[in-house]
Enzyme design. Structure first.
Site, PDB file in Angstrom:
ATOM      1  CG  ASP A 113      -1.843  -1.240   1.187  1.00  0.00           C
ATOM      2  OD1 ASP A 113      -2.611  -1.378   0.218  1.00  0.00           O
ATOM      3  OD2 ASP A 113      -1.765  -2.064   2.107  1.00  0.00           O
ATOM      4  N   GLY A 127      -3.855  -3.676   3.223  1.00  0.00           N
ATOM      5  CA  GLY A 127      -5.090  -3.112   2.701  1.00  0.00           C
ATOM      6  C   GLY A 127      -6.091  -4.180   2.281  1.00  0.00           C
ATOM      7  CD  GLU A 131      -0.540  -9.480   2.315  1.00  0.00           C
ATOM      8  OE1 GLU A 131      -1.220  -9.406   1.282  1.00  0.00           O
ATOM      9  OE2 GLU A 131      -0.333  -8.508   3.070  1.00  0.00           O
TER      10      GLU A 131
END
Length: 224
Positions: free
Chosen positions: A84, A96, A103
């Site tokens: 982002d 986001g 992740e």
């Protein structure tokens, strides 16, 4: 072809036969997964992958990209994901798409983290994009209050009129900070709050950032 797709194609060029690859989440990672699927189908690219979200896993299976359980892949050669925001030191704000914890787990178990963005995500100082913080539901009001005391101006993320729930069953507090003067310090402060699972600051994790520019050029930034 849009800028995200241009950056994704450049990143996927770095994947070689036999690699173990992490698939990111979000609108930019979508294009990377599409390009990986094309290479698997048209070039016979032989890889094994894991995904950072159910949505990315579903897309990979649809494109016949080999997906393996995490228990069968001890480590990854590289992960391709979006961001982002990215600063000149290649520090990131991610989350986001609501998959920041997965992740970060996948990125930390990869030899290389390749980030793909368009030029709008390149900033001098992180913070204009609201920083996502993943919070366990138990006593979440207390955790939110602790974020407020830290000066983070948190708001629960809402989707379709209901509180957003991650693939892990947690909530996301989006923190309106505007300008993060010391990102490594803030990352530590956030993760010391009981109830915070992790946050969207990715410090010293990106190996390469690929920026697609509006003039059609590609800026490849390597960690020094």
């Amino acid at each position: 072809m849009n800028l995200k797709q241009l950056a994704a194609i450049k990143a996927v060029e770095m994947i070689e036969d036999g690699m173990k690859v992490g698939l990111g989440t979000g609108s930019t990672a979508y294009w990377a997964i599409q390009e990986i699927g094309r290479r698997v189908k048209e070039e016979g690219l032989r890889i094994e992958t894991v995904a950072t979200s159910q949505a990315s896993e579903d897309l990979a299976r649809e494109l016949e990209i080999p997906i393996l359980p995490f228990s069968e892949i001890p480590h990854l050669d590289l992960t391709i994901d979006g961001a982002d925001e990215v600063d000149p030191q290649l520090n990131l704000i991610k989350g986001g798409g609501g998959a920041l914890l997965r992740e970060k787990i996948v990125a930390s178990n990869s030899d290389k983290l390749i980030i793909i963005v368009d030029e709008s995500k390149s900033v001098e100082t992180l913070g204009a994009f609201a920083l996502p913080v993943e919070v366990v539901p138990f006593a979440c009001e207390w955790t939110l209050a602790a974020l407020e005391r830290l000066g983070c101006k948190p708001e629960w993320r809402v989707k379709d009129g209901e509180q957003f729930v991650t693939d892990n069953g947690n909530y996301i507090a989006d923190c309106r900070i505007e300008r993060i003067e010391d990102a490594p310090l803030l990352e530590q402060q956030l993760n010391r709050i009981p109830g915070v699972v992790d946050n969207g600051l990715f410090i010293d994790m990106a190996s390469i950032v690929i920026v697609a520019c509006s003039d059609g050029t590609i800026d490849v930034r390597n960690r020094k």
